[in-house]
Design a protein around this motif. Sequence first.
Motif, PDB file in Angstrom:
ATOM      1  N   LEU A  48     -14.900   6.790   7.485  1.00 26.12           N
ATOM      2  CA  LEU A  48     -14.609   6.069   8.718  1.00 26.12           C
ATOM      3  C   LEU A  48     -15.335   4.719   8.747  1.00 26.12           C
ATOM      4  N   ALA A  49     -14.575   3.646   8.930  1.00 28.37           N
ATOM      5  CA  ALA A  49     -15.117   2.292   9.015  1.00 28.37           C
ATOM      6  C   ALA A  49     -14.250   1.497   9.992  1.00 28.37           C
ATOM      7  N   PRO A  50     -14.375   1.783  11.307  1.00 29.68           N
ATOM      8  CA  PRO A  50     -13.497   1.128  12.280  1.00 29.68           C
ATOM      9  C   PRO A  50     -13.786  -0.358  12.428  1.00 29.68           C
ATOM     10  N   ALA A  51     -12.723  -1.110  12.696  1.00 35.12           N
ATOM     11  CA  ALA A  51     -12.835  -2.548  12.929  1.00 35.12           C
ATOM     12  C   ALA A  51     -11.586  -3.027  13.663  1.00 35.12           C
ATOM     13  N   VAL A  52     -11.734  -4.160  14.328  1.00 34.60           N
ATOM     14  CA  VAL A  52     -10.608  -4.834  14.960  1.00 34.60           C
ATOM     15  C   VAL A  52     -10.357  -6.107  14.156  1.00 34.60           C
ATOM     16  N   VAL A  53      -9.116  -6.268  13.697  1.00 33.86           N
ATOM     17  CA  VAL A  53      -8.767  -7.375  12.804  1.00 33.86           C
ATOM     18  C   VAL A  53      -7.605  -8.158  13.391  1.00 33.86           C
ATOM     19  N   ARG A  54      -7.706  -9.485  13.338  1.00 31.64           N
ATOM     20  CA  ARG A  54      -6.600 -10.358  13.753  1.00 31.64           C
ATOM     21  C   ARG A  54      -5.681 -10.538  12.550  1.00 31.64           C
ATOM     22  N   HIS A  94      -6.603  -2.439  15.628  1.00 32.86           N
ATOM     23  CA  HIS A  94      -7.770  -1.594  15.371  1.00 32.86           C
ATOM     24  C   HIS A  94      -7.416  -0.669  14.211  1.00 32.86           C
ATOM     25  N   GLY A  95      -8.293  -0.610  13.244  1.00 32.29           N
ATOM     26  CA  GLY A  95      -8.083   0.278  12.106  1.00 32.29           C
ATOM     27  C   GLY A  95      -9.271   1.205  11.925  1.00 32.29           C
ATOM     28  N   MET A  96      -8.997   2.461  11.681  1.00 25.44           N
ATOM     29  CA  MET A  96     -10.075   3.426  11.423  1.00 25.44           C
ATOM     30  C   MET A  96     -10.695   3.210  10.051  1.00 25.44           C
ATOM     31  N   TYR A  97      -9.902   2.677   9.121  1.00 25.88           N
ATOM     32  CA  TYR A  97     -10.364   2.476   7.753  1.00 25.88           C
ATOM     33  C   TYR A  97     -10.264   0.999   7.390  1.00 25.88           C
ATOM     34  N   ALA A  98     -11.058   0.181   8.045  1.00 26.94           N
ATOM     35  CA  ALA A  98     -10.992  -1.265   7.843  1.00 26.94           C
ATOM     36  C   ALA A  98     -12.331  -1.817   7.377  1.00 26.94           C
ATOM     37  N   ALA A  99     -12.982  -1.133   6.457  1.00 20.04           N
ATOM     38  CA  ALA A  99     -14.266  -1.602   5.933  1.00 20.04           C
ATOM     39  C   ALA A  99     -14.104  -2.980   5.293  1.00 20.04           C
ATOM     40  N   ASP A 100     -12.955  -3.199   4.660  1.00 18.50           N
ATOM     41  CA  ASP A 100     -12.631  -4.503   4.068  1.00 18.50           C
ATOM     42  C   ASP A 100     -11.532  -5.134   4.919  1.00 18.50           C
ATOM     43  N   PRO A 101     -11.904  -6.032   5.851  1.00 20.17           N
ATOM     44  CA  PRO A 101     -10.894  -6.626   6.748  1.00 20.17           C
ATOM     45  C   PRO A 101      -9.781  -7.365   6.018  1.00 20.17           C
ATOM     46  N   ARG A 105      -5.960  -6.405   6.515  1.00 18.29           N
ATOM     47  CA  ARG A 105      -4.999  -7.430   6.959  1.00 18.29           C
ATOM     48  C   ARG A 105      -3.837  -7.519   5.972  1.00 18.29           C
ATOM     49  N   ARG A 106      -4.139  -7.418   4.684  1.00 23.89           N
ATOM     50  CA  ARG A 106      -3.103  -7.472   3.648  1.00 23.89           C
ATOM     51  C   ARG A 106      -2.139  -6.292   3.796  1.00 23.89           C
ATOM     52  N   ALA A 107      -2.665  -5.107   4.117  1.00 20.50           N
ATOM     53  CA  ALA A 107      -1.813  -3.919   4.274  1.00 20.50           C
ATOM     54  C   ALA A 107      -0.888  -4.076   5.489  1.00 20.50           C
ATOM     55  N   VAL A 108      -1.403  -4.623   6.572  1.00 19.25           N
ATOM     56  CA  VAL A 108      -0.562  -4.835   7.760  1.00 19.25           C
ATOM     57  C   VAL A 108       0.474  -5.922   7.472  1.00 19.25           C
ATOM     58  N   THR A 109       0.083  -6.956   6.745  1.00 17.53           N
ATOM     59  CA  THR A 109       1.015  -8.025   6.383  1.00 17.53           C
ATOM     60  C   THR A 109       2.124  -7.492   5.478  1.00 17.53           C
ATOM     61  N   GLU A 110       1.769  -6.593   4.562  1.00 21.09           N
ATOM     62  CA  GLU A 110       2.774  -5.962   3.688  1.00 21.09           C
ATOM     63  C   GLU A 110       3.780  -5.170   4.519  1.00 21.09           C
ATOM     64  N   LEU A 111       3.281  -4.437   5.494  1.00 20.72           N
ATOM     65  CA  LEU A 111       4.163  -3.689   6.396  1.00 20.72           C
ATOM     66  C   LEU A 111       5.103  -4.643   7.125  1.00 20.72           C
ATOM     67  N   GLU A 112       4.555  -5.743   7.640  1.00 23.48           N
ATOM     68  CA  GLU A 112       5.384  -6.725   8.341  1.00 23.48           C
ATOM     69  C   GLU A 112       6.433  -7.320   7.398  1.00 23.48           C
ATOM     70  N   TRP A 113       6.032  -7.698   6.190  1.00 22.42           N
ATOM     71  CA  TRP A 113       6.962  -8.304   5.233  1.00 22.42           C
ATOM     72  C   TRP A 113       8.144  -7.380   4.972  1.00 22.42           C
ATOM     73  N   ARG A 114       7.848  -6.108   4.737  1.00 17.22           N
ATOM     74  CA  ARG A 114       8.908  -5.139   4.442  1.00 17.22           C
ATOM     75  C   ARG A 114       9.797  -4.894   5.661  1.00 17.22           C
ATOM     76  N   LEU A 115       9.199  -4.851   6.839  1.00 15.08           N
ATOM     77  CA  LEU A 115       9.985  -4.649   8.054  1.00 15.08           C
ATOM     78  C   LEU A 115      10.903  -5.845   8.316  1.00 15.08           C
ATOM     79  N   LEU A 116      10.381  -7.049   8.161  1.00 17.09           N
ATOM     80  CA  LEU A 116      11.219  -8.239   8.362  1.00 17.09           C
ATOM     81  C   LEU A 116      12.345  -8.296   7.338  1.00 17.09           C
ATOM     82  N   ALA A 117      12.077  -7.874   6.124  1.00 15.90           N
ATOM     83  CA  ALA A 117      13.128  -7.845   5.096  1.00 15.90           C
ATOM     84  C   ALA A 117      14.241  -6.892   5.507  1.00 15.90           C
ATOM     85  N   ALA A 118      13.887  -5.815   6.199  1.00 14.60           N
ATOM     86  CA  ALA A 118      14.892  -4.841   6.634  1.00 14.60           C
ATOM     87  C   ALA A 118      15.638  -5.313   7.880  1.00 14.60           C
ATOM     88  N   LEU A 119      14.956  -6.012   8.767  1.00 14.67           N
ATOM     89  CA  LEU A 119      15.566  -6.396  10.042  1.00 14.67           C
ATOM     90  C   LEU A 119      16.394  -7.672   9.987  1.00 14.67           C
TER      91      LEU A 119
END
Length: 138
Positions: A48-54, A94-101, A105-119
């Motif tokens: 567990l390494a919680p953090a809030v990331v922009r 907020h991420g429970m496993y965000a020891a490396d912000p 951020r890269r993982a959330v951006t990857e999710l966004e990239w794939r979602l935008l490609a689908a939409l």
Amino acid sequence: MSTGAMPIPRRTVVRARRLLRFAGYFAVRLVQANLAVAWEILTPGSRLAPAVVRVPLRATTDTEVAAVALAVSLTPGTLTLGVHREPTAALWVHGMYAADPVAFRRAVTELEWRLLAALRPAAHPDGPDGGQSEVTRR
């Protein structure tokens, strides 16, 4: 007179393939996140390494931003805390496993990239594929 079925437009096939690709990616990510949270419950305090990331967004419409925020919040271990549209669109996550912000951020951006490609339409000029008919990752 022909009794054959009408041909399916290419853009429909491309869009369906993109949606299926995202659904598969998201299903795998969902299972991985559920396993991580389950492991945390079974072995408290293990990673567990919680953090809030922009996270800056490439999403431009309200629908795209809402879809990204929803996909992030549906993933166990993450929660969208806020959405800011001005001066540039961004999510506060907020991420429970965000020891490396940066990695988080890269993982959330990857999710966004794939979602935008689908939409987005196949030839969307602001799409992740730069208006190409097929999505290619650079």
